[in-house]
Design an enzyme around this catalytic site. Structure first.
Site, short mmCIF file in Angstrom:
data_model
loop_
_atom_site.label_atom_id
_atom_site.label_comp_id
_atom_site.label_asym_id
_atom_site.label_seq_id
_atom_site.Cartn_x
_atom_site.Cartn_y
_atom_site.Cartn_z
CD GLU A 116 -2.86 -1.37 0.19
OE1 GLU A 116 -2.86 -0.53 -0.75
OE2 GLU A 116 -3.61 -2.36 0.21
CG HIS A 140 -4.39 0.00 5.54
ND1 HIS A 140 -5.76 0.08 5.44
CD2 HIS A 140 -4.06 -1.21 5.03
CE1 HIS A 140 -6.24 -1.02 4.88
NE2 HIS A 140 -5.23 -1.83 4.64
CG HIS A 142 -6.94 -5.30 7.59
ND1 HIS A 142 -6.45 -6.47 7.04
CD2 HIS A 142 -6.64 -4.32 6.70
CE1 HIS A 142 -5.87 -6.19 5.87
NE2 HIS A 142 -5.96 -4.89 5.65
CD GLU A 170 -15.59 14.26 24.37
OE1 GLU A 170 -14.40 14.09 24.10
OE2 GLU A 170 -16.00 14.81 25.38
CG HIS A 211 -9.13 -3.58 2.49
ND1 HIS A 211 -8.43 -3.84 1.34
CD2 HIS A 211 -8.20 -3.54 3.48
CE1 HIS A 211 -7.15 -3.95 1.61
NE2 HIS A 211 -6.98 -3.77 2.91
P1 13P Z 1 1.20 -5.48 3.06
O1 13P Z 1 1.60 -6.73 3.79
O2 13P Z 1 1.78 -5.40 1.68
O3 13P Z 1 1.49 -4.24 3.90
O4 13P Z 1 -0.37 -5.54 2.82
C1 13P Z 1 -1.25 -5.61 3.92
C2 13P Z 1 -2.54 -4.93 3.64
O5 13P Z 1 -3.25 -4.59 4.57
C3 13P Z 1 -2.95 -4.68 2.24
O6 13P Z 1 -4.05 -3.84 2.18
ZN ZN Z 2 -5.23 -3.85 4.00
#
Ligand code: 13P
Ligand code: ZN
Length: 273
Positions: A116, A140, A142, A170, A211
């Protein structure tokens, strides 16, 4: 003195560990990048080598030419970062045109920056411009409640912002700009990078359907806190839905009152009942 004693390294490692402990980083899920200050790059320079080849980023970020980023390695697990930062992280330097990078520290067992990286760099590029260089962190994760909610809520910025703001008083203070939402897209490439960075022009948070979440901020603390707040609000909203839906909820009037108390201006588009 080791490179991992530097405070930006410590901040990164703590955040990676905290995110893993939150349950946001199964396996190699999620990634974190930090743009070093000139002083931090100077302090880290004795540990860098400049013999690795330049690689194409896949997108162009000319306003970040020459900058150094601390980044997760692709396929690396955030829970392992604290055990072996030198194997799971890298510092990447961009070329002056902002089209290529080279690894100058880390990934000692081999590897490349996160898949990413194009999204991270395009978000950094947008935030560099809109915050006058203040924002340094792109994260980023999950986040389970956010991901679950993308199956249930209409994928629309206004619907999501109102839902999350109304989950917890808040929230409107923590992300007064609201959140942006993308439909499902192929991850890891230039297309999703461009679409996400478009959202980052207005928002500090971009949600990827089915995602996860991207958050941006000035520091590790504010960016982690933002991710935490968005995910917690999504979790509360899911509980509300699971309990049969809200019987009463916050109103536009309530948001206006909160904004007045904290001296914030909320975008007009989110202020319609
Ligand atoms: P990477 O292992 O390449 O960082 O990918 C993980 C991920 O969350 C892809 O969206
Ligand atoms: Zn991801």
């Amino acid at each position: 003195m080791r490179i991992t004693d530097l405070s930006f390294m410590q901040g990164y490692i703590r955040m990676a560990t905290d995110g893993a402990n939150m349950g946001w980083h199964e396996r190699n899920g999620g990634n974190l990048t930090y743009r070093l200050t000139a002083e931090e790059a100077e302090a880290a320079a004795p540990y860098m080598t400049f013999d690795k080849p330049w690689e194409d980023i896949g997108v162009a970020v000319p306003n970040l030419g020459g900058a150094f980023f601390l980044a997760t390695g692709s396929g690396k697990f955030l829970r392992n970062v604290c055990l072996a930062p030198q194997d799971n992280l890298c510092i990447a330097q961009l070329n002056e045109a902002g089209t290529q990078y080279r690894v100058v520290w880390g990934l000692e067992q081999g590897g490349r920056p996160t898949s990413e990286f194009p999204s991270h760099l395009m978000n950094h590029s947008v935030k560099f411009d809109v915050t006058g260089g203040k924002y340094r962190v792109i994260y980023h994760a999950h986040t389970p409640a956010v991901i679950a909610l993308t199956n249930v809520l209409e994928l629309d910025d206004i619907v999501w912002t109102r839902a999350l703001w109304s989950a917890m008083t808040e929230c409107a203070v923590v992300f007064p700009g609201g959140v942006g939402v993308l439909p499902w897209m192929v991850c890891g490439g230039a297309e999703i990078a461009k679409a996400t960075s478009e959202l980052m022009k207005q928002y500090d948070v971009a949600i990827w359907a089915f995602h996860g979440t991207f958050a941006s901020g000035e520091s590790f603390d504010t960016t982690f806190g933002l991710m935490h707040c968005v995910e917690k609000a999504a979790d509360i909203y899911l509980r509300i839905l699971s309990a049969g839906g809200a019987k009463q909820t916050m109103t536009t009037e309530n948001f206006v009152a909160i904004a007045a108390l904290f001296g914030l201006t909320l975008p007009e588009k989110f202020l319609k009942d």
